[in-house]
Write a protein that holds these residues in place. Sequence first.
Motif, short mmCIF file in Angstrom:
data_model
loop_
_atom_site.label_atom_id
_atom_site.label_comp_id
_atom_site.label_asym_id
_atom_site.label_seq_id
_atom_site.Cartn_x
_atom_site.Cartn_y
_atom_site.Cartn_z
N PHE A 39 24.50 6.44 32.51
CA PHE A 39 24.70 5.00 32.71
C PHE A 39 25.93 4.79 33.59
O PHE A 39 26.96 5.44 33.43
CB PHE A 39 24.93 4.30 31.37
N ASP A 40 25.82 3.85 34.53
CA ASP A 40 26.98 3.47 35.34
C ASP A 40 26.75 2.06 35.87
O ASP A 40 25.63 1.71 36.26
CB ASP A 40 27.19 4.44 36.50
N TYR A 41 27.82 1.27 35.89
CA TYR A 41 27.68 -0.11 36.37
C TYR A 41 27.52 -0.19 37.88
O TYR A 41 27.13 -1.21 38.43
CB TYR A 41 28.86 -0.97 35.91
N GLN A 42 27.81 0.91 38.58
CA GLN A 42 27.69 0.92 40.04
C GLN A 42 26.24 1.23 40.44
O GLN A 42 25.65 2.19 39.94
CB GLN A 42 28.60 1.99 40.64
N PRO A 43 25.66 0.47 41.37
CA PRO A 43 24.31 0.76 41.86
C PRO A 43 24.36 1.83 42.95
O PRO A 43 24.14 1.56 44.13
CB PRO A 43 23.85 -0.59 42.43
N TYR A 44 24.65 3.06 42.55
CA TYR A 44 24.93 4.10 43.53
C TYR A 44 23.75 4.40 44.45
O TYR A 44 23.95 4.85 45.58
CB TYR A 44 25.39 5.37 42.83
N GLU A 45 22.56 4.17 43.99
CA GLU A 45 21.41 4.39 44.88
C GLU A 45 21.40 3.38 46.02
O GLU A 45 20.83 3.65 47.08
CB GLU A 45 20.12 4.30 44.07
N GLN A 46 22.01 2.24 45.80
CA GLN A 46 22.07 1.21 46.84
C GLN A 46 23.31 1.35 47.72
O GLN A 46 23.23 1.25 48.94
CB GLN A 46 22.05 -0.18 46.20
N ASN A 47 24.48 1.58 47.09
CA ASN A 47 25.71 1.64 47.90
C ASN A 47 26.08 3.06 48.33
O ASN A 47 27.04 3.25 49.08
CB ASN A 47 26.88 0.98 47.17
N ALA A 48 25.31 4.06 47.89
CA ALA A 48 25.48 5.45 48.34
C ALA A 48 26.91 5.96 48.14
O ALA A 48 27.42 6.72 48.96
CB ALA A 48 25.04 5.59 49.79
N TYR A 49 27.55 5.52 47.07
CA TYR A 49 28.92 5.92 46.76
C TYR A 49 29.88 5.55 47.89
O TYR A 49 30.93 6.19 48.07
CB TYR A 49 29.01 7.43 46.49
N THR A 51 32.74 3.48 49.64
CA THR A 51 33.85 2.61 49.25
C THR A 51 33.86 1.31 50.04
O THR A 51 34.50 0.34 49.63
CB THR A 51 35.19 3.34 49.45
N THR A 52 33.17 1.27 51.17
CA THR A 52 33.10 0.02 51.94
C THR A 52 31.97 -0.87 51.46
O THR A 52 31.88 -2.03 51.86
CB THR A 52 32.90 0.31 53.44
N ASP A 53 31.11 -0.34 50.58
CA ASP A 53 29.97 -1.12 50.09
C ASP A 53 30.03 -1.37 48.59
O ASP A 53 29.00 -1.65 47.97
CB ASP A 53 28.66 -0.40 50.44
N GLY A 54 31.23 -1.25 48.01
CA GLY A 54 31.39 -1.64 46.62
C GLY A 54 31.79 -0.54 45.67
O GLY A 54 32.20 -0.83 44.55
N ALA A 55 31.67 0.72 46.05
CA ALA A 55 32.02 1.81 45.14
C ALA A 55 33.54 1.94 45.04
O ALA A 55 34.21 2.03 46.07
CB ALA A 55 31.39 3.11 45.62
#
Length: 492
Positions: A39-49, A51-55
């Motif tokens: 579980f993680d609150y970050q949508p890593y499949e969308q922002n691809a980890y 840092t400029t897209d929310g990670a």
Amino acid sequence: MPPTTLSKDSSIAIVGAGVFGLSTSLHLAAAGYKNVTVFDYQPYEQNAYSTTDGADAASADLNKVMRLSYGEEVLYQRLAFEALPIWEAWNRELAATPTHKLPKGLKQGDKIWNNCGFLRLSADGKLSEHEKSTLANLTADGLRDTQYIIGDPRDEARAKANGWHRKFDALKRKERGQNLVGVLDTTAGFVEASKACLWTLYLARKAGVKFVLGNEVGRVDCFLKERGRTVGIKTADGLEHKADLVILAAGGWTPSLFPPVAPLLETTAGSVIYIQLPPQHERPDLWERFSSEKFPVYAWGGWSKGSGIGGFPRTETGIMKIGFRGKKYTNYATIERDGQRHRLSVPKTRYTPETETRITKEAVDTLKAFIKENLPELTAFGISGCRNCWYTDSLDNSFLIDRVPSDPGLMICSGGSGHGFKFLPILGREVLAIIENPNNKNAYGRLWQWRTKDSGPKNGLEDGEAGPRVLNKQVMTTAKDFKFSEIEKARL
């Protein structure tokens, strides 16, 4: 309260899809555990980890150091060495995987591990005791031939024969008449952090690990308890997820999710700046000079022990990243958990509710002084960006991987202390050993077990909110601080 004996069908919930959570999930799946969910609150499949897209996790980054240099900490040295063949294998596997099968952010041919070398330079003209211990312990493990002491005639002859001597003076100190003292480590280099996380997530999913990612579905609201024992988690969307074991691997968010760990772990920020090189067609000389083929990872005055300044070759887009961990900043806030209030250090990023896009002036001034002395050709471009990178430091810089003594249904897997990323391929192997042998721990299990402030060295955790590292006591940067004084004077 004894630990539950797990079977391969037991449900295991991992909170956090950074290095510790990803590696643990991968090794659990490889060992045959069939019901592992991350579980993680970050949508890593969308922002691809990105840092400029929310990670904003520490694991999400352009690059991280891969090194074996650990002074007297031989267990970490050996674990890092064991990880190297897996990094190499991952490079080969990624090269052989068609882009259409890979997640967003990866493409066939990407190289996540780069063996460009690690230049460990002295700031005071002599090798430190930590450096001497590193060399002694690498020698004891049969790795002395991978290390080149600058100024040692035999090492310099070996380096020239093997083509490594060109990286001795990567900072051109000798050319400028400055002293040049240090060691070039040819086992080391860097990993592309965000891409490495994406690759591990891809491997874990292929192995059967389930991922629940996103702000509501993956964000932990609370832990489910029965008679004082953790039996699962409740997520922000209101759903309850029962589990035979919950593993909390939330990096900088670990203490705020589980405040009882605060005496052992503290959320701290390292400071990072970026310098954007001009386009390649304008300055091909700089693009070539700072490429990983010509330029190593470097540390100035000690990486894990010392001044905490270091940097990397340019990225594929021409970014020079330079970091400062000489002072680890904290950010205290009131956290409510289980009806109680706690004052804890918590991450404060460009994406948290209380945002922070600046780093401290102290960090910038320290890095600017280093650049003026060692990389003066970069001063013309100024600093293009910065980031507070929020880690979780343990009281002694060793990881904390153990069940909570009063709650064997909950395991803490955290305390990366700014040096955990290199172990991504192999850390989960040791976590698995700790899970399966809670009463018969191996050397890593004993090193990472639950401990107290009184049981070892301090790492500033005793400072607390009254200490000097708190972020709201610092002077923060302004746009003017991103310029170098030489440029400002030239414009007058």
